[in-house]
Each structure stands twice: as structure tokens, then as C-alpha cells.
Design an enzyme around this catalytic site. Structure first.
Site, PDB file in Angstrom:
ATOM      1  CG  HIS A 196      -3.914   0.018   6.077  1.00  0.00           C
ATOM      2  ND1 HIS A 196      -3.751   0.021   7.472  1.00  0.00           N
ATOM      3  CD2 HIS A 196      -2.829   0.984   5.629  1.00  0.00           C
ATOM      4  CE1 HIS A 196      -2.735   0.675   7.915  1.00  0.00           C
ATOM      5  NE2 HIS A 196      -2.159   1.137   6.798  1.00  0.00           N
ATOM      6  CG  ASP A 207       0.482  -1.770   7.599  1.00  0.00           C
ATOM      7  OD1 ASP A 207       1.592  -2.598   7.522  1.00  0.00           O
ATOM      8  OD2 ASP A 207       0.838  -0.692   7.725  1.00  0.00           O
ATOM      9  CG  HIS A 251       0.541   4.593   4.948  1.00  0.00           C
ATOM     10  ND1 HIS A 251      -0.295   3.490   5.810  1.00  0.00           N
ATOM     11  CD2 HIS A 251       0.029   5.832   4.985  1.00  0.00           C
ATOM     12  CE1 HIS A 251      -1.288   4.441   6.421  1.00  0.00           C
ATOM     13  NE2 HIS A 251      -1.116   5.486   5.957  1.00  0.00           N
ATOM     14  CG  ASP A 268       5.084   2.817   6.972  1.00  0.00           C
ATOM     15  OD1 ASP A 268       4.376   3.211   6.383  1.00  0.00           O
ATOM     16  OD2 ASP A 268       4.841   1.910   8.216  1.00  0.00           O
ATOM     17  CG  HIS A 269       4.511  -0.241   3.984  1.00  0.00           C
ATOM     18  ND1 HIS A 269       4.288  -1.532   4.057  1.00  0.00           N
ATOM     19  CD2 HIS A 269       3.972   0.412   5.309  1.00  0.00           C
ATOM     20  CE1 HIS A 269       4.134  -1.851   5.478  1.00  0.00           C
ATOM     21  NE2 HIS A 269       3.587  -0.614   6.220  1.00  0.00           N
ATOM     22  CG  HIS A 274      -0.277  -0.237   2.515  1.00  0.00           C
ATOM     23  ND1 HIS A 274       0.234  -0.923   2.890  1.00  0.00           N
ATOM     24  CD2 HIS A 274      -0.371   1.058   3.449  1.00  0.00           C
ATOM     25  CE1 HIS A 274       1.067  -0.627   4.379  1.00  0.00           C
ATOM     26  NE2 HIS A 274       0.648   0.539   4.464  1.00  0.00           N
TER      27      HIS A 274
END
Length: 311
Positions: free
Chosen positions: A180, A203, A92, A94-95, A90
Site C-alpha cells: 500500500h 488497503d 492512514h 481514515d483507519h 496501517h
């Protein structure tokens, strides 16, 4: 440590990494490598940002690209030029923050084969803009060093629904939509190889689609949140005390608790649950607490993930 000892230590590390890469290239077994096991975008001292990797047939299949992933791959003993595919769960930060950087650093480390990437929109636009952002350095290296144009080598594929997304001689990859919020398109991925199967939860809240995807898998690599620990995290993050509950609700309300990770693993009948994407990810929660919390529902093997752990 004197200069000779330092040089000897570095040489030993490089030799070990080279040996491990050679072993990986010739080994028939499929491996899972946890490259970064902390959740959230802020840097942690003891855990890197979210990223994992499946190693099969000497090729690297990366799941998520948290900050510093290229260095983590090298630290794990593998070569960046073995990169074959990237899967983003996804969008985000941090990913996905080092999505472009992972490919670019692999290109600088002698990658010559195409790399296919898969993930939710706007993956195509992200890829295009990354090359625009780095056009100055790209043009220098093409003309100065004789490198091929990297842009045609990274091929993005946007996915918006469930199904098979990738297949080659080593692995078949399927995706399902997970829950999520507030992100509308988020995925979990399942890799089926000849010798084992592994699911990456991404997530998500507890959802039937993840349970069905993980049904009978050898390994489930699953996010884990410790809700009491998030209380403390929210308190530390809240500049204004009145925002503490809102921060707690935001973090805890869109992903699996460690207890729910155990519930998902038990319902799916997986053999091994690997806890990952820890929130809090700063080691304020002891390892045995993570394991005992997951074991409330899951009767199989539980591994508390660590950076660079190979399974």
C-alpha cells in the site's frame, strides 16, 4: 412525532440494542460486523469511515478505527465495555483517527479489562501521546468519578512483519504484509475461530501475500475501488484541473479495484467475498455495478457491504 412518541422510540431502540448485546454474549457463533464501509478520510452522508469488528465469545475484536467507530458499535447493538482487542491495518487517518477515542469512550462506558492493540509503528507513541492530550479530562474523571487510570489498560504492540499476532480462547489472528504505497508497513489480518475464518484485506494492491492469507477462508472482507468512479472523484477533488490526473493516479494506484477484489477471492478459493472500503464511497456507483464487477472473476457469493451489516 410528539414527545411521548419520541421517548417511546428511543426506549425501543435501547431495548433492542440491549437484547442484541445479550444475544451476542450468549451465542456461540462468530459474527462479522461492518461498522464503516467508505474509503478515505472525508465524511460521507451514507457510509461511515473504515472499521470492522469480529464478535466471538461475547468479546469484540475491532479492525481499524475510522472516525465515529464507537457510535457505530453502539448503533450495531453491542456494548463498548466488551472491547478486547484492536487491530490497525496501517497508519492512514481514515483507519486510525478514532483509535484512542474508541478505547477512551469504552473506558467511560465501564470498560475495566485490559485492551491489547496491534499495528504498525508508531502505535506505541500514538498511544502515549493520546493519553497526554487528554490528561486534563482523565485526571478529572479519576478524582471526580473514581474511575481507574485508563493508561495501563490500553497495551499497544507494534508489529513490523508477518506471523501470528494474537491468540485467545475465541480467535487466532495472523497478519501478512501487503502493498500500500507510499506506506511501507501495512497489514491484512486473518481471524480463525472454531466455526469460521475471516480475512480483512486492509488497503493493498494485488499481492500474493493476501491471496495466501485468504486461502480457503470462509469470508474475505476486501476493499473495492471503482476506477471510472474515481475519475469523477478526482475531478471533484482537483482545485486545479492540472492536478486531476495526479489525484486519480494517487487514489487508484495503491489499492485494489473491485475487479481485482474478485480476482483475489477466486485465486484464494474463499466462499464469500464481502466488498468494503468503497471508493468512491458516496453512493455514486450503483450496488449492482459493484457486484457485477467483482463477479467478472469471482464465482462465489458476493455481498456488497453496508454500514452495520452483520454477517
Amino acid at each position: 412525532m410528539n414527545r411521548r412518541q419520541v421517548i417511546g422510540s428511543i426506549a425501543g431502540t435501547l431495548l433492542a440494542a440491549s437484547w442484541r448485546s445479550a444475544q451476542a454474549a450468549t451465542s456461540g457463533g462468530t459474527k462479522i460486523v461492518l461498522l464503516g464501509t467508505a474509503g478515505g478520510p472525508s465524511p460521507k452522508v451514507s457510509r461511515a469511515a473504515p472499521a470492522s469488528m469480529v464478535v466471538a465469545g461475547g468479546s469484540l475484536y475491532v479492525v481499524d478505527c475510522g472516525n465515529g467507530i464507537a457510535r457505530q458499535i453502539v448503533r450495531s447493538g453491542y456494548q463498548l465495555k466488551a472491547l478486547r482487542s484492536i487491530f490497525i491495518t496501517h497508519q492512514h487517518s481514515d483507519h486510525n483517527l478514532d483509535y484512542g477515542n474508541l478505547f477512551y469512550l469504552a473506558w467511560s462506558a465501564a470498560l475495566r479489562n485490559p485492551v491489547n492493540s496491534y499495528g504498525p509503528p508508531p502505535l506505541v507513541e500514538m498511544t502515549k501521546k493520546y493519553f497526554e492530550l487528554n490528561s486534563f479530562d482523565i485526571n478529572l474523571r479519576i478524582h471526580d468519578e473514581g474511575r481507574p487510570d485508563p493508561a495501563p489498560l490500553l497495551i499497544p504492540h507494534e508489529i513490523t512483519g508477518p506471523g501470528q499476532v494474537f491468540k485467545d480462547d475465541n480467535v487466532t489472528v495472523r497478519a501478512v504484509l501487503v502493498d500500500h504505497p507510499p506506506i511501507k508497513v501495512a497489514f491484512a489480518y486473518r481471524f480463525d475461530a472454531a466455526d469460521r475464518s475471516v480475512v480483512f484485506s486492509g488497503d493493498t494492491r494485488k499481492t500474493d501475500s493476501l491471496i495466501e492469507l485468504a486461502r480457503g477462508a470462509d469470508v474475505l472482507v476486501c476493499e473495492a475501488q471503482h476506477l471510472p468512479g474515481i475519475r469523477g472523484l478526482a475531478k471533484r477533488l482537483a482545485a486545479d484541473p492540472s492536478r486531476e490526473q495526479a489525484i486519480y493516479d494517487s487514489i487508484s494506484g495503491n489499492a485494489l479495484s473491485v475487479e481485482q477484489a474478485g480476482e483475489v477471492a477466486e485465486a484464494a478459493g474463499v466462499k464469500t467475498l464481502v466488498l468494503n472500503h468503497f471508493v468512491p464511497g458516496d453512493d455514486t456507483v450503483p450496488e449492482d455495478v459493484w457486484r457485477e464487477s467483482a463477479a467478472k472473476a469471482f464465482s462465489g457469493e458476493i455481498i456488497v457491504g453496508k454500514d452495520l451489516l452483520e454477517i
